[in-house]
Design an enzyme around this catalytic site. Structure first.
Site, short mmCIF file in Angstrom:
data_model
loop_
_atom_site.label_atom_id
_atom_site.label_comp_id
_atom_site.label_asym_id
_atom_site.label_seq_id
_atom_site.Cartn_x
_atom_site.Cartn_y
_atom_site.Cartn_z
N GLY A 273 -10.62 -7.66 -5.24
CA GLY A 273 -10.54 -7.55 -3.35
C GLY A 273 -11.95 -6.95 -3.34
CG LEU B 155 -12.27 -0.36 -3.55
CD1 LEU B 155 -14.07 0.22 -2.01
CD2 LEU B 155 -11.45 0.92 -3.45
CG ASP C 182 1.17 -9.56 -13.96
OD1 ASP C 182 1.17 -8.94 -12.23
OD2 ASP C 182 2.65 -10.33 -14.23
CB ALA D 6 -2.98 -1.17 -4.37
CB THR E 20 -2.73 -3.85 0.70
OG1 THR E 20 -3.11 -5.07 -0.08
CG2 THR E 20 -3.54 -2.33 -0.68
CE1 TYR F 203 0.13 0.41 -0.06
CE2 TYR F 203 -0.05 1.39 1.84
CZ TYR F 203 -0.83 1.06 0.50
OH TYR F 203 -2.22 1.23 1.10
CE LYS G 213 -2.37 3.36 -3.06
NZ LYS G 213 -2.94 2.69 -4.83
#
Length: 304
Positions: free
Chosen positions: A12, A14, A37, A61, A63, A126, A130
Site C-alpha cells: 500500500g 504507506l 487476507d 486498512a 480505507t 470507516y 478504525k
C-alpha cells in the site's frame, strides 16, 4: 543484532514507503494484500505465528470511506478485528505492535488541533471501525502504539494530490473543497519518523532512557506541520508543478463546498487537524511543514 520487523500492508501507499525505508536498516518481512487476507483470522495466525520479530507494523486498512458504509462487516473485520489478532500475536511474542489509524475517529466539531487525549466520536462507518481497531489493540496490550495520521500521500500509490495534478493536466478548470480542513502527511516522513525510533531501541537491548522505554505507547498523532483545506492543498500542488516546469492547463483551484458533494455517501469531519505536540516532546523536533513535504514530492516524484 538487527531489529526484526514485520510489515502488514507492504504493497500500500504507506506500507510500501515503510518497507523501503526500513529494509535498508533492519531485518524486514512484508505482506501485501495478495499474501495476507485480513478478513481471515486463521490465515493471519497461520502466516504470522511462526515468524520471529520485535516489531509488527500494521499499515493495512479498508480505507474507502464511502464503500465502508455499504460493507460495514468487512470494514470492521479489516479495521477492527484484524488489528486485535495482530495485537494478540505480538503480545504473545513480547513484541510491539504499531498500528496506524486516522483523523476520521473525530467528529470534526473542534476548531483547534486534536490532542491524543481528546474524545473520539467518529461519524462514519470507516471512522467507527478504525476507532474500534484502536480500542482492540490497546485492550490487548497498552504498550502497543497506535499512530494516527491524516491525508496520507506518497509515491507508491496515487492519492488526492496525484488526482488533482492529473485533472490539472487535462483541464483548465479544477475545483476542490474549501471548507474541510486537516493536514497532509507524507509517507516518507512517517517512515523516517519510525526509523529514528527503531535506531534507539531493541527488545533485546532496550535503551533505559530512549523513546521506547515505556513512554512511546498508547496513541500518538503524526502529521506534517500546519493545516489547510483541500482547496489550499490542491492549489499548492499546482503551484509547485508550475514552479518546477511541469506543464498544466490549470493555474488556480476553484472552491467547492462540502454541502455540494452529493456523491459522498459517508459523513466526513469538517476539521480534523492532528496536534503533534506529543510527538515533538519526544523528539524535540517538530515535523516539517506540509508545504515543504508536498513541494519535495512534486519535485522528486511527479513526472511530465
Amino acid at each position: 543484532m538487527s531489529i526484526r520487523i514485520v510489515i502488514i500492508g507492504s504493497g500500500g501507499r504507506l506500507g510500501a514507503a515503510l518497507t523501503r525505508e526500513l529494509a535498508g536498516k533492519f531485518d524486514v518481512v512484508g505482506f501485501n494484500h495478495a499474501q495476507l487476507d485480513l478478513t481471515d483470522a486463521e490465515q493471519i495466525h497461520a502466516k504470522i505465528d511462526n515468524l520471529e520479530f520485535d516489531v509488527l507494523i500494521n499499515a493495512a486498512a479498508f480505507t474507502n470511506v464511502d464503500l465502508c458504509e455499504k460493507e460495514r462487516g468487512q470494514a470492521f473485520q479489516i479495521n477492527a478485528e484484524a488489528p486485535r489478532s495482530l495485537a494478540e500475536i505480538a503480545s504473545e511474542k513480547k513484541a510491539k505492535l504499531i498500528h496506524f489509524s486516522t483523523d476520521y475517529v473525530f467528529d470534526g466539531k473542534k476548531r483547534e488541533p486534536y490532542l491524543e487525549s481528546d474524545p473520539a466520536n467518529p461519524i462514519s462507518v470507516y471512522g467507527e471501525s478504525k476507532r474500534k481497531g484502536e480500542e482492540n489493540v490497546l485492550a490487548v496490550q497498552d504498550r502497543h502504539l497506535v499512530v494516527r495520521v491524516s491525508w496520507v500521500f506518497g509515491p507508491d500509490r496515487p492519492s488526492f494530490v496525484d488526482a488533482i495534478i492529473k485533472r490539472a493536466r487535462e483541464s483548465g478548470h479544477v475545483d476542490a473543497l474549501a471548507d474541510k480542513f486537516a493536514t497532509p502527511t507524507y509517507t516518507l516522513d512517517i517512515a523516517q519518523m519510525l526509523s529514528q525510533f527503531f535506531g534507539d531501541w531493541s527488545r533485546r537491548a532496550p535503551a533505559p532512557d530512549g523513546p521506547w522505554a515505556g513512554r512511546l505507547q498508547g496513541i500518538l498523532h503524526f502529521a506534517n506541520a500546519g493545516e489547510c483545506s483541500w482547496q489550499e492543498y490542491a492549489q499548492h500542488a499546482v503551484d509547485c508543478c508550475h514552479k518546477f516546469g511541469l506543464p498544466l492547463k490549470a493555474k488556480t483551484i476553484a472552491p467547492l463546498k462540502l454541502a455540494d458533494m452529493k456523491n459522498f455517501v459517508a459523513r466526513r469531519p469538517v476539521y480534523s487537524v492532528l496536534s503533534t505536540v506529543k510527538f515533538t516532546s519526544f523528539t524535540a523536533s517538530p515535523p516539517r511543514s506540509w508545504r515543504d513535504a508536498v513541494a519535495e514530492y512534486v519535485r522528486d516524484h511527479v513526472r511530465e
